[in-house]
Enzyme design. Structure first.
Site, PDB file in Angstrom:
ATOM      1  N   SER A 180       0.797  -1.220   0.000  1.00 16.15           N
ATOM      2  CA  SER A 180       0.000   0.000   0.000  1.00 16.15           C
ATOM      3  C   SER A 180       0.832   1.274   0.000  1.00 16.15           C
ATOM      4  O   SER A 180       0.365   2.300  -0.479  1.00 16.15           O
ATOM      5  CB  SER A 180      -0.956  -0.004   1.187  1.00 16.15           C
ATOM      6  OG  SER A 180      -0.286  -0.326   2.376  1.00 16.15           O
ATOM      7  N   HIS A 208      -5.377  -3.496  -2.367  1.00 16.64           N
ATOM      8  CA  HIS A 208      -5.124  -2.467  -3.386  1.00 16.64           C
ATOM      9  C   HIS A 208      -5.125  -3.033  -4.799  1.00 16.64           C
ATOM     10  O   HIS A 208      -4.952  -2.289  -5.764  1.00 16.64           O
ATOM     11  CB  HIS A 208      -3.781  -1.785  -3.129  1.00 16.64           C
ATOM     12  CG  HIS A 208      -3.825  -0.903  -1.934  1.00 16.64           C
ATOM     13  ND1 HIS A 208      -4.384   0.351  -1.954  1.00 16.64           N
ATOM     14  CD2 HIS A 208      -3.412  -1.104  -0.664  1.00 16.64           C
ATOM     15  CE1 HIS A 208      -4.296   0.887  -0.762  1.00 16.64           C
ATOM     16  NE2 HIS A 208      -3.718   0.029   0.045  1.00 16.64           N
ATOM     17  N   LYS A 239     -11.785   0.197  -1.884  1.00 14.15           N
ATOM     18  CA  LYS A 239     -10.814   0.835  -2.766  1.00 14.15           C
ATOM     19  C   LYS A 239     -11.339   0.807  -4.214  1.00 14.15           C
ATOM     20  O   LYS A 239     -12.167   1.616  -4.561  1.00 14.15           O
ATOM     21  CB  LYS A 239      -9.457   0.204  -2.544  1.00 14.15           C
ATOM     22  CG  LYS A 239      -8.927   0.750  -1.207  1.00 14.15           C
ATOM     23  CD  LYS A 239      -7.828   0.049  -0.542  1.00 14.15           C
ATOM     24  CE  LYS A 239      -7.596   0.740   0.801  1.00 14.15           C
ATOM     25  NZ  LYS A 239      -6.837  -0.056   1.742  1.00 14.15           N
TER      26      LYS A 239
HETATM   27  C1  PLP Z   1      -7.003  -0.303   3.189  1.00 14.90           C
HETATM   28  C2  PLP Z   1      -6.362  -1.596   3.516  1.00 14.90           C
HETATM   29  C3  PLP Z   1      -6.970  -2.488   4.405  1.00 14.90           C
HETATM   30  C4  PLP Z   1      -8.172  -2.104   5.219  1.00 14.90           C
HETATM   31  O1  PLP Z   1      -9.328  -2.092   4.502  1.00 14.90           O
HETATM   32  P1  PLP Z   1     -10.590  -1.248   5.052  1.00 14.90           P
HETATM   33  O2  PLP Z   1     -11.733  -1.766   4.289  1.00 14.90           O
HETATM   34  O3  PLP Z   1     -10.271   0.179   4.746  1.00 14.90           O
HETATM   35  O4  PLP Z   1     -10.672  -1.508   6.515  1.00 14.90           O
HETATM   36  C5  PLP Z   1      -6.397  -3.735   4.571  1.00 14.90           C
HETATM   37  N1  PLP Z   1      -5.264  -4.075   3.926  1.00 14.90           N
HETATM   38  C6  PLP Z   1      -4.630  -3.230   3.095  1.00 14.90           C
HETATM   39  C7  PLP Z   1      -3.389  -3.659   2.408  1.00 14.90           C
HETATM   40  C8  PLP Z   1      -5.154  -1.953   2.878  1.00 14.90           C
HETATM   41  O5  PLP Z   1      -4.517  -1.105   2.102  1.00 14.90           O
END
Ligand code: PLP
Length: 392
Positions: A180, A208, A239
């Site tokens: 990320s 992602h 996302k």
């Molecule tokens: C954003 C993210 C999460 C968390 O997801 P949410 O739905 O925002 O709680 C988990 N793992 C990674 C790698 C992320 O980037």
């Protein structure tokens, strides 16, 4: 004396280290041009990779779903919170991902914490990439298993760690698929081979990458051709899907086990049914509009080439998360501020999200960014670079 006095002192310390985070307010929807604290700017700070967060059709579908199902789910999934929309989404997701089954969680964070704590416990060991997302780190910690952290994507190091594990009951390897904060893809074929050789459970977080990577948009495992050899995949709908919620995909027994054991799902209220409807609609977009991810990745390549040609430091990678390494937190903040004053929002990422000395700007590219927006970003980054070089 107030027993919470120490907090003010700690906050001042954060302030003096340029690490304090001040809440911002976005007025209006999450989209290409946003109004942040009253200032309008081009938004390079959202994870809305496919431009679905504010999609007119999806919003309309959600309103219809609210009319039909109401708003709150009102209970956890194990009681009465799991609606027909949850059921439909889990089936559609499993089909999309090419797995036997899928389980929806309130968030991606909850999916990771629930999965790790259900699969590992005392007497087990988890091998974890040092750059894994905080939700994976927290899942490791909560599981009470031994945690062995390996340097970022260092497969030789991991192989050595795996050699000496006879005292453990279960072995797990956990990694982000697409990292990320660095925008690079994990060496999944090597991880798969190591997991098979040492009989470890491999867990890949596709947060992602889902919807973006792979020709079908299933994520990093698909892109690298190892989907069938990864036992557990997690991800989220917040996302590329522009929605909300987390998920795990895998075998029937795995999903049944998580449904029984994952505390972050059992003891947390289920998503609103309408949120699942939104995700189902977004899934249609992901399946039927592959041009979104293709154009996004093409533009990402273009942007990466332009920015590195200006002399900025970019970690290796090809994808839509484009980090520009700056170093000190104060410099990253100054650069972000400078871009904002020119109408472009790119967030500064500082410790503890990244290691000290590795502060950066993180450009999140979206399908919504057209050529002109990317050109404006390149142009302004170029001016900032010229200003910083001439002042040295
Ligand atoms: C954003 C993210 C999460 C968390 O997801 P949410 O739905 O925002 O709680 C988990 N793992 C990674 C790698 C992320 O980037």
């Amino acid at each position: 004396m107030n027993p919470l006095n120490w907090i003010s002192e700690e906050l001042e310390k954060l302030e003096s280290q340029h690490l304090r985070r001040i809440p911002t307010v976005r007025h209006g929807p999450q989209t290409l041009e946003i109004n942040l604290d009253g200032r309008s700017c081009i938004n390079f700070g959202a994870n809305d990779y496919l431009g679905l967060a504010n999609d007119v059709g999806i919003c309309r579908t959600v309103m219809e779903a609210i009319a039909e199902y109401g708003w709150s789910s009102g209970a956890s999934a194990s009681l009465t919170g799991r609606s027909s929309q949850h059921d439909k989404l889990e089936k559609a997701l499993a089909k999309f991902e090419g797995t036997d089954a899928a389980l929806v969680f309130p968030t991606g964070y909850a999916a990771n914490v629930g999965t790790l704590t259900s699969l590992a416990g005392r007497g087990d060991v988890i091998f974890s990439d040092e750059k894994n997302h905080a939700s994976l780190i927290d899942g490791c910690r909560l599981s009470r298993a031994d945690i062995q952290i390996y340097p970022h994507v260092d497969m030789d190091f991991l192989r050595n760690q795996l050699r000496d594990t006879s005292q453990y009951r279960r072995k797990l390897i956990v990694t982000d698929g697409l990292f990320s904060m660095d925008g690079d893809v994990a060496p999944l074929p090597d991880l798969v081979a190591l997991a098979e050789q040492y009989e470890a459970i491999l867990i890949v977080d596709e947060a992602h990458a889902t919807g973006v990577l792979g020709s079908l948009g299933r994520g990093a495992c698909e892109a690298m051709g190892v989907e069938d050899r990864v036992a557990v995949r997690t991800g989220n709908f917040s996302k590329a899907f522009g929605s909300i919620g987390g998920f795990v995909t895998g075998s029937e027994p795995l999903i049944r086990w998580l449904y029984n054991r994952a505390r972050s799902q059992v003891f947390s209220t289920a998503l609103p049914a309408a949120a699942c409807t939104a995700t189902l609609a977004a899934l249609q977009n992901v399946e039927h509009e592959p041009y979104r991810r293709r154009e996004l990745l093409e533009r990402a390549q273009w942007l990466r080439t332009k920015i590195s040609a200006q002399g900025w430091e970019l970690p290796a990678g090809n994808d839509h998360i484009i980090p520009v390494i700056v170093g000190q937190a104060t410099d990253a903040l100054a650069l972000s501020q400078s871009l904002l004053s020119r109408g472009i929002y790119v967030p500064a990422i500082r410790p503890p999200t990244v290691a000290p000395g590795e502060s950066r700007l993180r450009i999140s590219l979206s399908y919504l960014h057209r050529e002109e927006h990317c050109e404006a970003l390149v142009d302004q980054l170029g001016r900032c670079k010229a200003a910083s070089t001439s002042s040295q």
